[in-house]
Enzyme design. Structure first.
Site, PDB file in Angstrom:
ATOM      1  N   ARG A 150      35.865  52.337  38.120  1.00 36.27           N
ATOM      2  CA  ARG A 150      36.132  52.018  39.640  1.00 36.27           C
ATOM      3  C   ARG A 150      35.161  53.713  40.093  1.00 36.27           C
ATOM      4  NH1 ARG A 150      38.683  48.911  40.661  1.00 36.27           N
ATOM      5  NH2 ARG A 150      41.025  48.419  41.429  1.00 36.27           N
TER       6      ARG A 150
ATOM      7  N   GLU B 203      32.511  53.769  48.151  1.00 38.83           N
ATOM      8  CA  GLU B 203      32.578  52.237  48.226  1.00 38.83           C
ATOM      9  C   GLU B 203      32.862  51.694  49.716  1.00 38.83           C
ATOM     10  OE1 GLU B 203      34.893  48.932  45.957  1.00 38.83           O
ATOM     11  OE2 GLU B 203      33.266  50.315  45.534  1.00 38.83           O
TER      12      GLU B 203
ATOM     13  N   HIS C 295      30.256  45.644  43.792  1.00 36.55           N
ATOM     14  CA  HIS C 295      31.769  44.789  43.944  1.00 36.55           C
ATOM     15  C   HIS C 295      31.389  43.851  43.096  1.00 36.55           C
ATOM     16  CE1 HIS C 295      35.600  47.496  43.608  1.00 36.55           C
ATOM     17  NE2 HIS C 295      36.127  46.031  42.487  1.00 36.55           N
TER      18      HIS C 295
END
Length: 303
Positions: free
Chosen positions: A216, A245, A264
């Site tokens: 994360r 993000e 991601h």
């Protein structure tokens, strides 16, 4: 089992569960389980009384935890840990090799002398620390063993992790920062772990250190990482996740030659859809047998 999938119905996942003898029904048809692939605002409130458990379709459910839903829902929860093991472990190795082999710096044949001088190899007596060595970490250790690296597994309790050369508790992690050459961040995002990779920690690392974050983004303080990369405090970073993000287009991380970024994609929707059905069935079988679900969440810890 009668189950409902919300808010998005993944037809391939539904078909997989139904092929194992279970029935997809509407929320008003007394489902036994809810397969949930949304955010805090998407969860029905209240849940139907028939729902015994929620199978989350994601491994990281910190947004649900922070919203208070896990604790207030009144049902048991399972996450999708394990669904990502193979893909995320392989992606972590790919990012690490891309940084060590200077792939981003290759713009023409003329740069060969400089790239050759900087290239590092895993097999050169290197130590990799895995921060948060759960299922993905165990798979990663198996992959790294092929390179002959030493691996340090950092977990909450310090339990012995199969395949690791050394196992360390999070309470003792300060002994790891100056020891390892490379760090793969796999820890869950909690109040305790948010911002754990900061300027103080980066300053303790070797100058050849490389950080790989496939967990994360907020586990790493972005501005501190940028400063450490610019100053040569550490040697490089491979990031599948960032904070924020998506990463802003003007972030210097995009153009740093010692940083490799993927959007991601360490796990893809295709693999998630293929595997969440099987996990849901296993969760239900454990629940029906009066056992703990394989990936059951401790709602007091948030993971």
């Amino acid at each position: 089992m009668k189950f409902t999938m919300l808010p998005n119905v993944w037809s391939d996942s539904v078909a997989d569960i139904e092929a194992q003898g279970h029935l997809h029904v509407g929320l008003d048809e007394s489902p036994d389980m809810l397969v949930f692939n949304g955010g805090p605002d998407d969860l029905p409130d209240p849940l139907p009384e028939s729902v015994q458990a929620v199978q989350a379709a994601f491994a990281g459910i910190e947004a649900l935890d922070q919203s208070g839903i896990l604790a207030s829902s009144g049902v048991r929860w399972a996450n999708a840990a394990g669904v990502y093991d193979d893909t995320v472990a392989e992606s972590a190795v790919g990012l690490l090799l891309a940084v060590l082999h200077r792939h981003k710096e290759v713009t023409s044949w003329e740069v060969r002398p400089e790239v050759e001088a900087k290239t590092e190899f895993l097999f050169e007596d290197k130590t990799v620390a895995i921060i948060g060595a759960g299922g993905i970490g165990r798979r990663l250790i198996a992959l790294l063993n092929a390179f002959g690296t030493k691996t340090i597994a950092v977990t909450r309790t310090g339990r012995e992790v199969p395949g690791a050369d050394e196992s360390v508790a999070f309470s003792e992690v300060n002994s790891v920062w100056p020891t390892a050459d490379y760090f793969v961040i796999l820890a869950p995002l909690t109040t305790e772990t948010r911002g754990m990779i900061n300027a103080e920690v980066l300053a303790k690392m070797k100058r050849n250190a490389v950080i790989i974050n496939v967990a994360r983004g907020p586990l790493v303080v972005t501005e501190d990482l940028i400063a450490a990369l610019r100053d040569g405090t550490i040697a490089g970073a491979g990031l599948d996740v960032t904070d924020p993000e998506p990463l802003h287009d003007d972030s210097p991380l995009w153009t740093m030659p010692n940083v490799v970024i993927t959007p991601h994609t360490a796990n893809t929707a295709r693999f998630l859809h293929q595997r969440v059905g099987e996990l849901t069935v296993r969760s239900w079988e454990a629940l029906a047998a009066g056992e703990r679900m394989p990936t059951e969440v401790d709602v007091t810890r948030g993971y």
